[in-house]
Design a protein around this motif. Structure first.
Motif, PDB file in Angstrom:
ATOM      1  N   ASP A 170       0.860  -1.181   0.000  1.00 56.89           N
ATOM      2  CA  ASP A 170       0.000   0.000   0.000  1.00 56.89           C
ATOM      3  C   ASP A 170       0.898   1.234   0.000  1.00 56.89           C
ATOM      4  O   ASP A 170       1.283   1.751   1.048  1.00 56.89           O
ATOM      5  CB  ASP A 170      -0.917  -0.004   1.228  1.00 56.89           C
ATOM      6  N   VAL A 171       1.256   1.716  -1.193  1.00 56.56           N
ATOM      7  CA  VAL A 171       2.215   2.807  -1.338  1.00 56.56           C
ATOM      8  C   VAL A 171       1.460   4.129  -1.403  1.00 56.56           C
ATOM      9  O   VAL A 171       0.913   4.504  -2.448  1.00 56.56           O
ATOM     10  CB  VAL A 171       3.081   2.601  -2.599  1.00 56.56           C
ATOM     11  N   GLN A 172       1.424   4.843  -0.295  1.00 52.19           N
ATOM     12  CA  GLN A 172       0.717   6.120  -0.186  1.00 52.19           C
ATOM     13  C   GLN A 172       1.762   7.230  -0.047  1.00 52.19           C
ATOM     14  O   GLN A 172       2.204   7.562   1.055  1.00 52.19           O
ATOM     15  CB  GLN A 172      -0.222   6.103   1.015  1.00 52.19           C
ATOM     16  N   VAL A 173       2.161   7.804  -1.167  1.00 54.57           N
ATOM     17  CA  VAL A 173       3.226   8.801  -1.183  1.00 54.57           C
ATOM     18  C   VAL A 173       2.627  10.195  -0.968  1.00 54.57           C
ATOM     19  O   VAL A 173       1.832  10.662  -1.784  1.00 54.57           O
ATOM     20  CB  VAL A 173       4.009   8.757  -2.508  1.00 54.57           C
ATOM     21  N   PHE A 233       0.862  -3.153  -6.752  1.00 53.34           N
ATOM     22  CA  PHE A 233       0.624  -2.569  -5.437  1.00 53.34           C
ATOM     23  C   PHE A 233      -0.364  -1.423  -5.576  1.00 53.34           C
ATOM     24  O   PHE A 233      -0.573  -0.890  -6.671  1.00 53.34           O
ATOM     25  CB  PHE A 233       1.941  -2.057  -4.823  1.00 53.34           C
ATOM     26  N   ALA A 234      -0.987  -1.040  -4.473  1.00 53.81           N
ATOM     27  CA  ALA A 234      -1.861   0.124  -4.463  1.00 53.81           C
ATOM     28  C   ALA A 234      -1.001   1.376  -4.417  1.00 53.81           C
ATOM     29  O   ALA A 234      -0.016   1.441  -3.682  1.00 53.81           O
ATOM     30  CB  ALA A 234      -2.797   0.074  -3.256  1.00 53.81           C
ATOM     31  N   LEU A 235      -1.385   2.396  -5.199  1.00 51.82           N
ATOM     32  CA  LEU A 235      -0.555   3.588  -5.313  1.00 51.82           C
ATOM     33  C   LEU A 235      -1.384   4.842  -5.149  1.00 51.82           C
ATOM     34  O   LEU A 235      -2.491   4.959  -5.687  1.00 51.82           O
ATOM     35  CB  LEU A 235       0.145   3.622  -6.679  1.00 51.82           C
ATOM     36  N   ALA A 236      -0.844   5.795  -4.395  1.00 52.30           N
ATOM     37  CA  ALA A 236      -1.392   7.143  -4.309  1.00 52.30           C
ATOM     38  C   ALA A 236      -0.222   8.109  -4.273  1.00 52.30           C
ATOM     39  O   ALA A 236       0.806   7.832  -3.654  1.00 52.30           O
ATOM     40  CB  ALA A 236      -2.263   7.308  -3.066  1.00 52.30           C
ATOM     41  N   LEU A 237      -0.375   9.240  -4.948  1.00 50.09           N
ATOM     42  CA  LEU A 237       0.680  10.251  -5.002  1.00 50.09           C
ATOM     43  C   LEU A 237       0.032  11.616  -4.817  1.00 50.09           C
ATOM     44  O   LEU A 237      -0.663  12.115  -5.708  1.00 50.09           O
ATOM     45  CB  LEU A 237       1.420  10.184  -6.338  1.00 50.09           C
ATOM     46  N   ASP A 238       0.262  12.203  -3.651  1.00 54.41           N
ATOM     47  CA  ASP A 238      -0.356  13.494  -3.336  1.00 54.41           C
ATOM     48  C   ASP A 238       0.366  14.650  -3.992  1.00 54.41           C
ATOM     49  O   ASP A 238      -0.266  15.577  -4.498  1.00 54.41           O
ATOM     50  CB  ASP A 238      -0.399  13.709  -1.816  1.00 54.41           C
ATOM     51  N   GLY A 297       0.001  16.289  -8.575  1.00 52.72           N
ATOM     52  CA  GLY A 297      -0.328  15.149  -7.729  1.00 52.72           C
ATOM     53  C   GLY A 297      -1.821  14.916  -7.692  1.00 52.72           C
ATOM     54  O   GLY A 297      -2.550  15.231  -8.633  1.00 52.72           O
ATOM     55  N   GLY A 298      -2.277  14.355  -6.571  1.00 51.61           N
ATOM     56  CA  GLY A 298      -3.690  14.026  -6.431  1.00 51.61           C
ATOM     57  C   GLY A 298      -4.065  12.677  -6.990  1.00 51.61           C
ATOM     58  O   GLY A 298      -5.253  12.352  -7.099  1.00 51.61           O
ATOM     59  N   LEU A 299      -3.062  11.858  -7.345  1.00 48.55           N
ATOM     60  CA  LEU A 299      -3.322  10.560  -7.968  1.00 48.55           C
ATOM     61  C   LEU A 299      -3.676   9.526  -6.910  1.00 48.55           C
ATOM     62  O   LEU A 299      -3.077   9.472  -5.842  1.00 48.55           O
ATOM     63  CB  LEU A 299      -2.077  10.117  -8.730  1.00 48.55           C
ATOM     64  N   GLY A 300      -4.674   8.693  -7.224  1.00 45.33           N
ATOM     65  CA  GLY A 300      -5.073   7.639  -6.302  1.00 45.33           C
ATOM     66  C   GLY A 300      -6.280   6.892  -6.818  1.00 45.33           C
ATOM     67  O   GLY A 300      -6.884   7.271  -7.831  1.00 45.33           O
ATOM     68  N   GLY A 301      -6.635   5.817  -6.155  1.00 38.19           N
ATOM     69  CA  GLY A 301      -7.784   5.013  -6.563  1.00 38.19           C
ATOM     70  C   GLY A 301      -9.067   5.821  -6.554  1.00 38.19           C
ATOM     71  O   GLY A 301      -9.421   6.430  -5.548  1.00 38.19           O
ATOM     72  N   GLY A 302      -9.782   5.849  -7.685  1.00 34.37           N
ATOM     73  CA  GLY A 302     -11.018   6.615  -7.795  1.00 34.37           C
ATOM     74  C   GLY A 302     -10.803   8.103  -7.919  1.00 34.37           C
ATOM     75  O   GLY A 302     -11.761   8.882  -7.849  1.00 34.37           O
ATOM     76  N   ARG A 303      -9.545   8.538  -8.135  1.00 36.51           N
ATOM     77  CA  ARG A 303      -9.236   9.962  -8.249  1.00 36.51           C
ATOM     78  C   ARG A 303      -8.467  10.240  -9.535  1.00 36.51           C
ATOM     79  O   ARG A 303      -7.880   9.348 -10.130  1.00 36.51           O
ATOM     80  CB  ARG A 303      -8.413  10.446  -7.052  1.00 36.51           C
ATOM     81  N   GLU A 304      -8.448  11.513  -9.914  1.00 38.94           N
ATOM     82  CA  GLU A 304      -7.664  11.955 -11.054  1.00 38.94           C
ATOM     83  C   GLU A 304      -6.493  12.798 -10.572  1.00 38.94           C
ATOM     84  O   GLU A 304      -6.683  13.768  -9.834  1.00 38.94           O
ATOM     85  CB  GLU A 304      -8.511  12.765 -12.031  1.00 38.94           C
ATOM     86  N   PRO A 318      -7.190   1.366  -6.821  1.00 41.02           N
ATOM     87  CA  PRO A 318      -5.924   1.751  -6.205  1.00 41.02           C
ATOM     88  C   PRO A 318      -4.686   1.246  -6.938  1.00 41.02           C
ATOM     89  O   PRO A 318      -3.597   1.765  -6.724  1.00 41.02           O
ATOM     90  CB  PRO A 318      -6.019   1.136  -4.804  1.00 41.02           C
ATOM     91  N   ASN A 319      -4.853   0.239  -7.809  1.00 43.13           N
ATOM     92  CA  ASN A 319      -3.690  -0.312  -8.509  1.00 43.13           C
ATOM     93  C   ASN A 319      -3.882  -0.354 -10.019  1.00 43.13           C
ATOM     94  O   ASN A 319      -3.208  -1.107 -10.712  1.00 43.13           O
ATOM     95  CB  ASN A 319      -3.402  -1.729  -8.003  1.00 43.13           C
ATOM     96  N   ALA A 320      -4.783   0.474 -10.560  1.00 40.57           N
ATOM     97  CA  ALA A 320      -5.055   0.403 -11.995  1.00 40.57           C
ATOM     98  C   ALA A 320      -5.267   1.800 -12.570  1.00 40.57           C
ATOM     99  O   ALA A 320      -6.038   2.593 -12.024  1.00 40.57           O
ATOM    100  CB  ALA A 320      -6.289  -0.457 -12.269  1.00 40.57           C
ATOM    101  N   ILE A 321      -4.573   2.102 -13.668  1.00 38.31           N
ATOM    102  CA  ILE A 321      -4.742   3.360 -14.382  1.00 38.31           C
ATOM    103  C   ILE A 321      -5.797   3.161 -15.455  1.00 38.31           C
ATOM    104  O   ILE A 321      -5.721   2.258 -16.276  1.00 38.31           O
ATOM    105  CB  ILE A 321      -3.407   3.817 -15.005  1.00 38.31           C
ATOM    106  N   GLN A 322      -6.790   4.038 -15.433  1.00 36.55           N
ATOM    107  CA  GLN A 322      -7.895   3.934 -16.382  1.00 36.55           C
ATOM    108  C   GLN A 322      -7.608   4.670 -17.678  1.00 36.55           C
ATOM    109  O   GLN A 322      -7.955   4.214 -18.763  1.00 36.55           O
ATOM    110  CB  GLN A 322      -9.168   4.489 -15.747  1.00 36.55           C
ATOM    111  N   GLY A 323      -6.983   5.833 -17.605  1.00 39.72           N
ATOM    112  CA  GLY A 323      -6.716   6.604 -18.809  1.00 39.72           C
ATOM    113  C   GLY A 323      -5.934   7.859 -18.508  1.00 39.72           C
ATOM    114  O   GLY A 323      -5.666   8.204 -17.356  1.00 39.72           O
ATOM    115  N   ILE A 324      -5.568   8.557 -19.581  1.00 36.02           N
ATOM    116  CA  ILE A 324      -4.778   9.770 -19.450  1.00 36.02           C
ATOM    117  C   ILE A 324      -5.173  10.754 -20.541  1.00 36.02           C
ATOM    118  O   ILE A 324      -5.482  10.352 -21.668  1.00 36.02           O
ATOM    119  CB  ILE A 324      -3.264   9.454 -19.516  1.00 36.02           C
ATOM    120  N   VAL A 325      -5.202  12.028 -20.179  1.00 30.32           N
ATOM    121  CA  VAL A 325      -5.488  13.101 -21.130  1.00 30.32           C
ATOM    122  C   VAL A 325      -4.379  14.132 -21.010  1.00 30.32           C
ATOM    123  O   VAL A 325      -4.062  14.584 -19.908  1.00 30.32           O
ATOM    124  CB  VAL A 325      -6.852  13.762 -20.856  1.00 30.32           C
ATOM    125  N   VAL A 326      -3.770  14.492 -22.151  1.00 29.99           N
ATOM    126  CA  VAL A 326      -2.694  15.476 -22.167  1.00 29.99           C
ATOM    127  C   VAL A 326      -3.079  16.620 -23.098  1.00 29.99           C
ATOM    128  O   VAL A 326      -3.428  16.398 -24.260  1.00 29.99           O
ATOM    129  CB  VAL A 326      -1.370  14.838 -22.646  1.00 29.99           C
TER     130      VAL A 326
END
Length: 232
Positions: A90-93, A132-137, A159-166, A200-208
């Protein structure tokens, strides 16, 4: 009876002291550095100068990674992360800071550059599952990309990355070339990237969304463009 109690207390105290010494050694940077180097012994081309790990912080220095066509030098990196939870997957950075790094992509003399496989973007993020589960504030990354005559300075914050978040990140790249034959000798990219995680461990998509400006012999007056890239 008193003698047995005294012996029991002495033994208990001895084990307690030994445990305290072992814990103290475990949190000593010299021991941690040895442990990291020992763990990386089977990974050629990766070096770590120093490591210091606390309950909520990780500090590493002198990271050098040498692989075919790539050399990474990272003077130092700092993470604010619950280490015990991270070891359990559970990697909560809270904070990631890495500045002053360089990535040299210059091919070695006489070695042709490796051919990049054609990227398959369709559904790639649907298939991306982290182990692993990942979050990056919050992240602060700054360094340089080098390839032959080209040099690019890269700054990434957000930042602000995490499960159910963008997570939202700002990316600034300033590239200059010393090659007189290059049609463009100065390129600036300012982009925002939104990374969505549906678990928490899966990237759904990205917009640039990126704004590019270029200047050089081919564009003496300069030119600009806006590019949007997305995948789901």
């Amino acid at each position: 009876m008193k003698r047995r109690l005294r012996i029991f207390l002495l033994i208990t105290g001895g084990f307690t002291l030994l445990a305290a010494v072992l814990v103290a050694l475990a949190f000593t940077p010299a021991v941690q550095t040895w442990a990291v180097r020992h763990a990386l012994a089977g990974s050629p081309g990766i070096e770590v100068g120093r490591a210091a790990v606390g309950l909520h912080t990780v500090h590493v220095e002198g990271i050098r990674i040498v692989q075919p066509g790539l050399t990474l030098n990272l003077p130092a990196a700092d993470l604010v992360v619950p280490v015990i939870a991270g070891a359990r997957g559970d990697v909560q950075v809270s904070q990631l800071t890495a500045k002053g790094w360089t990535i040299d992509l210059t091919p070695a003399p006489g070695v042709p550059p490796a051919k990049s496989p054609a990227p398959a973007f369709d559904g790639i993020f649907q298939l991306l599952r982290l182990p692993f589960a990942l979050a990056l504030d919050n992240a602060e990354l700054e360094g340089d990309l080098i390839r032959a005559a080209d040099h690019a300075h890269v700054v990434i914050t957000g930042g602000g990355l995490g499960g159910g978040r963008e997570g939202n990140f700002k990316i600034t790249i300033t590239q200059k070339s010393s090659d007189p034959a290059a049609p463009v000798n100065e390129l600036t990219l300012v982009a925002t990237a939104t990374v969505a995680m549906d678990a928490p461990n899966a990237i759904q998509g990205i917009v640039v969304n990126a704004d590019l400006t270029a200047r050089g012999p081919k564009f003496p007056a300069g030119t600009a463009a806006h590019v949007t890239v997305w995948t789901r």
